[in-house]
Motif scaffolding. Structure first.
Motif, PDB file in Angstrom:
ATOM      1  N   SER A  84       2.716   7.558  -8.187  1.00 45.97           N
ATOM      2  CA  SER A  84       3.066   6.240  -7.638  1.00 45.97           C
ATOM      3  C   SER A  84       2.063   5.149  -8.003  1.00 45.97           C
ATOM      4  O   SER A  84       2.341   3.974  -7.816  1.00 45.97           O
ATOM      5  N   VAL A  85       0.888   5.557  -8.454  1.00 49.89           N
ATOM      6  CA  VAL A  85      -0.171   4.582  -8.761  1.00 49.89           C
ATOM      7  C   VAL A  85      -0.649   4.788 -10.202  1.00 49.89           C
ATOM      8  O   VAL A  85      -0.374   5.831 -10.801  1.00 49.89           O
ATOM      9  N   SER A  86      -1.388   3.805 -10.741  1.00 47.65           N
ATOM     10  CA  SER A  86      -1.754   3.900 -12.160  1.00 47.65           C
ATOM     11  C   SER A  86      -2.763   5.019 -12.431  1.00 47.65           C
ATOM     12  O   SER A  86      -2.660   5.719 -13.435  1.00 47.65           O
ATOM     13  N   ARG A  95      -7.636  10.910   4.148  1.00 48.52           N
ATOM     14  CA  ARG A  95      -7.914  10.102   5.357  1.00 48.52           C
ATOM     15  C   ARG A  95      -7.008   8.899   5.453  1.00 48.52           C
ATOM     16  O   ARG A  95      -6.550   8.525   6.527  1.00 48.52           O
ATOM     17  N   ARG A  96      -6.733   8.288   4.289  1.00 43.57           N
ATOM     18  CA  ARG A  96      -5.891   7.085   4.289  1.00 43.57           C
ATOM     19  C   ARG A  96      -4.472   7.426   4.750  1.00 43.57           C
ATOM     20  O   ARG A  96      -3.894   6.715   5.570  1.00 43.57           O
ATOM     21  N   SER A  97      -3.918   8.540   4.262  1.00 43.48           N
ATOM     22  CA  SER A  97      -2.540   8.874   4.651  1.00 43.48           C
ATOM     23  C   SER A  97      -2.467   9.270   6.126  1.00 43.48           C
ATOM     24  O   SER A  97      -1.478   8.973   6.803  1.00 43.48           O
ATOM     25  N   ASN A 132       2.325  -0.929  -5.125  1.00 41.82           N
ATOM     26  CA  ASN A 132       1.776  -2.164  -5.696  1.00 41.82           C
ATOM     27  C   ASN A 132       1.230  -3.062  -4.592  1.00 41.82           C
ATOM     28  O   ASN A 132       1.486  -4.251  -4.558  1.00 41.82           O
ATOM     29  N   ALA A 133       0.552  -2.461  -3.621  1.00 44.36           N
ATOM     30  CA  ALA A 133      -0.014  -3.147  -2.449  1.00 44.36           C
ATOM     31  C   ALA A 133       1.082  -3.472  -1.430  1.00 44.36           C
ATOM     32  O   ALA A 133       2.132  -4.007  -1.779  1.00 44.36           O
ATOM     33  N   GLY A 134       0.788  -3.116  -0.171  1.00 42.98           N
ATOM     34  CA  GLY A 134       1.759  -3.367   0.888  1.00 42.98           C
ATOM     35  C   GLY A 134       2.622  -2.156   1.193  1.00 42.98           C
ATOM     36  O   GLY A 134       3.689  -2.290   1.810  1.00 42.98           O
ATOM     37  N   THR A 135       2.163  -0.969   0.805  1.00 35.38           N
ATOM     38  CA  THR A 135       3.031   0.208   0.992  1.00 35.38           C
ATOM     39  C   THR A 135       3.165   0.604   2.451  1.00 35.38           C
ATOM     40  O   THR A 135       4.195   1.136   2.855  1.00 35.38           O
ATOM     41  N   ARG A 136       2.111   0.371   3.271  1.00 35.42           N
ATOM     42  CA  ARG A 136       2.250   0.755   4.687  1.00 35.42           C
ATOM     43  C   ARG A 136       3.327  -0.101   5.351  1.00 35.42           C
ATOM     44  O   ARG A 136       4.070   0.372   6.203  1.00 35.42           O
ATOM     45  N   CYS A 137       3.403  -1.389   4.940  1.00 39.87           N
ATOM     46  CA  CYS A 137       4.420  -2.277   5.520  1.00 39.87           C
ATOM     47  C   CYS A 137       5.813  -1.895   5.014  1.00 39.87           C
ATOM     48  O   CYS A 137       6.777  -1.839   5.794  1.00 39.87           O
ATOM     49  N   ASN A 175       0.229  -9.116  -3.621  1.00 40.06           N
ATOM     50  CA  ASN A 175       0.522  -8.095  -4.635  1.00 40.06           C
ATOM     51  C   ASN A 175      -0.783  -7.372  -4.982  1.00 40.06           C
ATOM     52  O   ASN A 175      -1.836  -7.667  -4.417  1.00 40.06           O
ATOM     53  N   LYS A 176      -0.722  -6.441  -5.926  1.00 39.37           N
ATOM     54  CA  LYS A 176      -1.867  -5.580  -6.205  1.00 39.37           C
ATOM     55  C   LYS A 176      -3.113  -6.372  -6.643  1.00 39.37           C
ATOM     56  O   LYS A 176      -4.223  -6.119  -6.169  1.00 39.37           O
ATOM     57  N   GLU A 177      -2.913  -7.353  -7.531  1.00 39.91           N
ATOM     58  CA  GLU A 177      -4.070  -8.123  -8.012  1.00 39.91           C
ATOM     59  C   GLU A 177      -4.685  -8.913  -6.870  1.00 39.91           C
ATOM     60  O   GLU A 177      -5.917  -8.983  -6.726  1.00 39.91           O
TER      61      GLU A 177
HETATM   62  N1  UDP Z   1      -3.817   2.504  -4.139  1.00 37.32           N
HETATM   63  C1  UDP Z   1      -4.065   3.347  -5.207  1.00 37.32           C
HETATM   64  N2  UDP Z   1      -4.510   4.623  -4.954  1.00 37.32           N
HETATM   65  C2  UDP Z   1      -4.710   5.099  -3.688  1.00 37.32           C
HETATM   66  C3  UDP Z   1      -4.458   4.237  -2.606  1.00 37.32           C
HETATM   67  C4  UDP Z   1      -4.011   2.949  -2.882  1.00 37.32           C
HETATM   68  O1  UDP Z   1      -3.891   2.948  -6.366  1.00 37.32           O
HETATM   69  O2  UDP Z   1      -5.107   6.255  -3.516  1.00 37.32           O
HETATM   70  C5  UDP Z   1      -3.287   1.155  -4.419  1.00 37.32           C
HETATM   71  C6  UDP Z   1      -1.790   1.077  -4.172  1.00 37.32           C
HETATM   72  O3  UDP Z   1      -1.190   0.210  -5.124  1.00 37.32           O
HETATM   73  C7  UDP Z   1      -1.733   0.463  -2.797  1.00 37.32           C
HETATM   74  C8  UDP Z   1      -2.885  -0.526  -2.896  1.00 37.32           C
HETATM   75  O4  UDP Z   1      -3.902   0.205  -3.570  1.00 37.32           O
HETATM   76  O5  UDP Z   1      -0.488  -0.158  -2.533  1.00 37.32           O
HETATM   77  C9  UDP Z   1      -3.426  -1.031  -1.565  1.00 37.32           C
HETATM   78  O6  UDP Z   1      -3.755   0.049  -0.750  1.00 37.32           O
HETATM   79  P1  UDP Z   1      -4.046  -0.132   0.776  1.00 37.32           P
HETATM   80  O7  UDP Z   1      -4.871   1.035   1.212  1.00 37.32           O
HETATM   81  O8  UDP Z   1      -4.561  -1.503   1.043  1.00 37.32           O
HETATM   82  O9  UDP Z   1      -2.615   0.050   1.461  1.00 37.32           O
HETATM   83  P2  UDP Z   1      -1.248  -0.727   1.272  1.00 37.32           P
HETATM   84  O10 UDP Z   1      -1.542  -2.157   0.912  1.00 37.32           O
HETATM   85  O11 UDP Z   1      -0.491  -0.022   0.179  1.00 37.32           O
HETATM   86  O12 UDP Z   1      -0.581  -0.610   2.598  1.00 37.32           O
END
Ligand code: UDP
Length: 245
Positions: A84-86, A95-97, A132-137, A175-177
């Protein structure tokens, strides 16, 4: 969230790198009832984020020691797929999940009528297919549509979106950037009928005035997401309720 970059994130005309104005969210697509074998499901795209949510239950809670004799518990599992990510994401829980699963379940507990189902479990699975940032939302937005699709009684649906700050501007739906190089990220979720905030986090720094502006922008953004959630559910049932078959 480095806070500094040579990249221009908002140009002198107030346009962002993807052409949006500061208070504009990315394109959003929501579909309810996309999986045949779950009790409820939803698919959400917010910009380049692609997210699936599936719901099982209410069903008897296992393991039994987790049962609550007064209400159902909501067990949520947020999972970011390896692809899902680059940079390849290491599979499995981290921990994040765990954190995102917890805050998602807590937000959903505010609207689901859990007291109707003592000793039961309502299981919510969120799969991030592309991030691409914002996945929790996006995940929480999809999960609440999936719960409604499962016919689970709820006070309301929960929409979620982030606001934040990049290049000194308060922006909606980073967005991601903007997330990587901006100064703050403030994901939030609300109960639209009351505007009660059921999820609020903050990463980075902003002034009190900027924070107030971010909340105002985010709440407005949540109401836009809410409209699309309701449309998705209406489309699902106007299709005869078997679009997944
Ligand atoms: N991300 C990543 N690898 C990870 C976790 C996050 O590339 O292991 C990227 C992904 O694009 C994610 C963004 O970083 O959407 C921002 O992550 P954040 O933890 O701020 O959560 P999100 O914005 O997705 O809710």
């Amino acid at each position: 969230m480095s806070g500094t970059t040579d990249m221009i994130l908002v140009n002198k005309d107030g346009k962002r790198i993807d052409g949006r104005t500061p208070d504009e969210h990315r394109d959003i697509k929501i579909e309810a009832g996309v999986l045949a074998n779950a009790d409820g499901s939803a698919y959400v795209e917010i910009g380049k984020n692609k997210v699936l949510a599936a719901v099982y239950g209410p069903r008897e809670c296992h393991p039994r020691h987790l049962q609550d004799p007064t209400k159902a518990i909501i067990q949520c599992k947020y999972n970011m797929q390896t692809y899902s990510v680059s940079d390849r994401k290491r599979p499995g829980t981290d921990r994040r999940s765990v954190e995102i699963s917890k805050i998602t379940a807590e937000a959903l507990e505010k609207v689901v009528l859990t007291e109707l189902y003592p000793r039961a479990s309502i299981d919510v699975y969120i799969e991030i297919l592309q991030a691409n940032a914002g996945t929790r939302c996006a995940g929480l937005t999809a999960a609440s549509v999936a719960l409604a699709d499962a016919g689970i009684p709820m006070r309301d649906i929960v929409p979620a979106i982030a606001a934040g700050k990049a290049d000194g501007y308060v922006l909606l739906d980073l967005n991601k950037e903007e997330d990587n190089f901006g100064q703050a990220d403030v994901p939030m979720a609300i109960v639209p009928s009351t505007n009660e905030i059921v999820l609020l986090q903050m990463d980075g720094n902003m002034t009190r005035e900027e924070f107030d502006k971010a909340i105002e922008m985010g709440v407005r953004g949540c109401h836009d997401v809410y409209k699309l959630q309701k449309e998705a559910l209406l489309n699902r049932y106007s299709d005869g309720g078997d679009s997944d078959e």
